[in-house]
Design an enzyme around this catalytic site. Structure first.
Site, mmCIF file in Angstrom:
data_model
loop_
_atom_site.group_PDB
_atom_site.id
_atom_site.type_symbol
_atom_site.label_atom_id
_atom_site.label_comp_id
_atom_site.label_asym_id
_atom_site.label_seq_id
_atom_site.Cartn_x
_atom_site.Cartn_y
_atom_site.Cartn_z
ATOM 1 N N THR A 111 63.558 24.586 18.574
ATOM 2 C CA THR A 111 62.326 23.908 18.130
ATOM 3 C C THR A 111 61.657 24.713 17.018
ATOM 4 O O THR A 111 61.210 24.158 16.014
ATOM 5 C CB THR A 111 61.366 23.733 19.327
ATOM 6 O OG1 THR A 111 62.097 23.160 20.405
ATOM 7 C CG2 THR A 111 60.202 22.826 18.975
ATOM 8 N N ALA A 112 61.596 26.045 17.195
ATOM 9 C CA ALA A 112 60.919 26.882 16.200
ATOM 10 C C ALA A 112 61.633 26.809 14.851
ATOM 11 O O ALA A 112 60.996 26.627 13.801
ATOM 12 C CB ALA A 112 60.850 28.331 16.686
ATOM 13 N N ALA A 162 56.111 19.574 26.574
ATOM 14 C CA ALA A 162 54.711 19.164 26.629
ATOM 15 C C ALA A 162 53.955 19.905 25.534
ATOM 16 O O ALA A 162 54.206 21.086 25.288
ATOM 17 C CB ALA A 162 54.116 19.502 27.987
ATOM 18 N N LYS A 182 50.163 12.274 25.938
ATOM 19 C CA LYS A 182 49.638 13.207 26.935
ATOM 20 C C LYS A 182 48.142 13.371 26.669
ATOM 21 O O LYS A 182 47.753 13.827 25.580
ATOM 22 C CB LYS A 182 50.361 14.554 26.791
ATOM 23 C CG LYS A 182 49.770 15.646 27.648
ATOM 24 C CD LYS A 182 50.487 16.967 27.476
ATOM 25 C CE LYS A 182 49.755 18.072 28.197
ATOM 26 N NZ LYS A 182 50.350 19.388 27.964
ATOM 27 N N LEU A 185 60.022 31.850 20.507
ATOM 28 C CA LEU A 185 60.328 32.805 21.568
ATOM 29 C C LEU A 185 60.723 34.168 21.013
ATOM 30 O O LEU A 185 60.593 35.180 21.708
ATOM 31 C CB LEU A 185 61.441 32.245 22.456
ATOM 32 C CG LEU A 185 61.113 30.875 23.093
ATOM 33 C CD1 LEU A 185 62.338 30.309 23.809
ATOM 34 C CD2 LEU A 185 59.931 30.976 24.044
ATOM 35 N N ILE A 234 54.786 25.708 21.721
ATOM 36 C CA ILE A 234 55.092 24.994 20.477
ATOM 37 C C ILE A 234 53.875 25.063 19.552
ATOM 38 O O ILE A 234 54.001 25.189 18.335
ATOM 39 C CB ILE A 234 55.506 23.534 20.783
ATOM 40 C CG1 ILE A 234 56.866 23.551 21.505
ATOM 41 C CG2 ILE A 234 55.558 22.686 19.523
ATOM 42 C CD1 ILE A 234 57.302 22.213 22.062
#
Ligand code: FAD
Length: 499
Positions: A15-16, A51, A79, A334, A347
């Site tokens: 994701t990063a 999330a 959300k 991370l 995130i």
């Protein structure tokens, strides 16, 4: 005269990595610069992280992402908050709703009026005054209004999405905008003898990937910042002892709840993230308090639907690198740090890292001032998040297991202790510059975890009580009516996706 960065190398395609690549393609691709991303399919990604919190929409907007396309591509849902079950005490639940509550009469935070009048029979729970909480209660969803007079103005939403689908969606966009992906396993790093900067990556097949500036998105291994540059890790596990997780997908359930659920167990907690096509679940726990089998069994026993795969284990230590920018390396995701997934901030910290990096984007002189400012701002961000998460563990009446007794008894950082102290007195929230969580977030969680102030802001007494109570009654009733009239969350998404 500046000496511009000509080649940016992003290490890692989780994701990063793909968030960084998509943003770099949009804002740093001036036609003179190469943007490379190296990743290894054989190593893979952590593949969790589903999330988010509302600022993710700013990130997507910044990239020019169309919401309907994004929802289709990533299986995303909305959300509107996080439901906490069994945290403050066994049998209790509360919602941390997004957005601000009610109305800040006379410029004073709404919760101050609620504190004064909360014993009046006409006044409901604190969360009755959030439009997002009303929507969660009725399982509905609606778009946020730009009109500050509309009840929907505070309809602040984030997303749940499939992490793997989000990364591949961003990858397609980034590659279409000129990012060059290199498949390969990095086995070595070449440094410049003079500056000590990273000069090139050596791949397993013998290729070298040279660059001026390296963005380390290599995940927990922290290939460049941690391993190669030797930047130490600040270990926060004395406050946040959860260090293991099992993640497992299960079938989709209906109705589709527009909120994440975080259920506390005897030695950690379990998440439940509803997506369009499945539910994401996982347990996060302290290995000092329970073994793998107990954690795995607890996770599986508490699923709402049939599991779709074998649980996958992840290990981590809560904390952050002492510096996130060293030489010509910046770490995102991370590779820089991780503060466990409660409140879904990881995130967001990638997004913040990208924003601040672009604001302070270097040239090849690598000014120490820019680097130091980046490090100061980012470490502050991690510490704000750390304190917010610790609050959930510390403020508990649970004594049923050694884990909760240890949590209630632990010493906490002074910054959080002072915050709790100030809130306990008159409900005031001590905020810092750029603090990610606002007054309403802190108030919702403090109250949800049963930290109820002894008093309230005396300035509230200057306002007519009957007028305020009548206004509060009206707000709760209008929000409830609005939420009842909203389409069910699932229908709302189906309509958007069909566009
Ligand atoms: P990774 O996904 O690990 O990617 C690392 C990349 O580096 C991979 O592409 C890998 O192939 C590459 N790589 C590594 N070594 C090499 C090498 N030698 N050669 C070539 N390539 C290499 N965040 C949230 O915001 N919300 C959540 O709900 C949430 N839940 C989480 C739950 C758990 C249990 C965990 C552990 C994390 C959670 N997170 C959450 C955090 C989130 O998963 C991460 O922030 C996010 O996935 C970013 O990961 P990453 O890209 O930094 O690392």
């Amino acid at each position: 005269m500046t000496d511009p960065i000509r080649t940016i190398v992003i290490v890692g395609g989780g994701t990063a990595g793909w968030m960084a690549a998509a943003a770099a393609a949009r804002f740093l691709n001036d036609g003179q610069r190469r943007i490379l991303l190296v990743e290894s399919d054989a190593i893979g990604t952590v593949g969790v992280g589903e999330a988010t919190i509302p600022p993710i929409r700013d990130f997507n907007n910044m990239l020019g992402i169309d919401e309907a396309e994004f929802l289709r591509e990533t299986g995303a849902t909305f959300k509107l908050g996080i439901e906490f079950v069994d945290w403050g005490a066994l049998g209790e639940r509360y919602l941390h709703p997004f957005g601000d509550p009610g109305h800040n009469f006379e410029g004073i935070a709404f919760h101050q009026y609620w504190l004064k009048h909360r014993h009046d029979p006409r006044i409901g729970a604190f969360t009755d005054y959030f439009i997002t909480a009303a929507a969660v209660r009725h399982r509905g969803c609606a778009p946020q209004s730009g009109d500050p007079r509309s009840p929907l103005h505070q309809m602040a939403a984030a997303y749940h999405f499939d992490a793997a689908l989000y990364a591949s969606y961003l990858r397609r966009r980034a590659e279409a905008q000129g990012v060059e992906r290199i498949e390969g396993r990095i086995t070595g790093v070449a440094r410049d003898g003079g500056s000590g900067h990273v000069a090139a990556l050596r791949l397993a097949d013998g290729r070298d990937v040279a660059g001026d500036f390296f963005i380390d998105c290599s995940g927990f291994v922290s290939l460049l910042l941690g391993k190669e540059m030797g930047v130490a890790y600040r270990d926060w596990s004395r406050w946040l002892p959860c260090d293991r997780a099992f993640a497992v997908p299960s079938a989709r359930t209906d109705p589709l709840i527009p909120a994440t659920r975080a259920t506390a167990h005897g030695f950690g907690w379990q998440w439940r993230i509803p997506l369009q096509h499945r539910t994401g679940n996982g347990i996060v726990w302290s290995s000092a308090h329970a073994g793998d089998d107990e954690a795995r069994d607890t996770l599986l026993a508490n699923l709402d639907s049939e599991e779709l795969a074998e649980p996958r284990q992840l290990r981590f230590t809560a904390g952050v690198r002492e510096r996130l920018w060293e030489g010509n390396v910046v770490a995102l995701g991370l590779a820089g740090g991780f503060i466990e997934p409660l409140e879904s901030t990881s995130i967001h910290l990638i997004q913040t890292g990208i924003n601040k990096l672009f604001w302070l984007f270097p040239d090849r002189s690598f000014s120490a001032v820019e680097r130091d400012e980046y490090n100061r701002l980012m470490i502050d961000q991690y510490e704000y998040v750390r304190d917010f998460i610790i609050l959930h563990y510390k403020a508990t009446a649970r004594t049923d297991t050694s884990f909760w007794r240890d949590m209630a008894a632990m010493e906490i950082p002074d910054s959080l202790a002072q915050k709790i102290e100030l809130f306990r007195t008159k409900g005031r929230i001590r905020r810092f510059d750029h603090d990610l969580f606002g007054v309403a977030n802190w108030a919702a969680v403090m109250l949800g975890q049963n930290i109820v102030p002894d008093g309230y802001d005396p300035l509230v007494d200057a306002t007519d009580d009957d007028r305020i109570i009548a206004a509060m009654e009206r707000i709760a009733s209008v929000f409830d009516q609005q939420a009842r009239a909203m389409p069910p969350h699932a229908d709302y998404i189906a309509r958007l996706v069909a566009r």
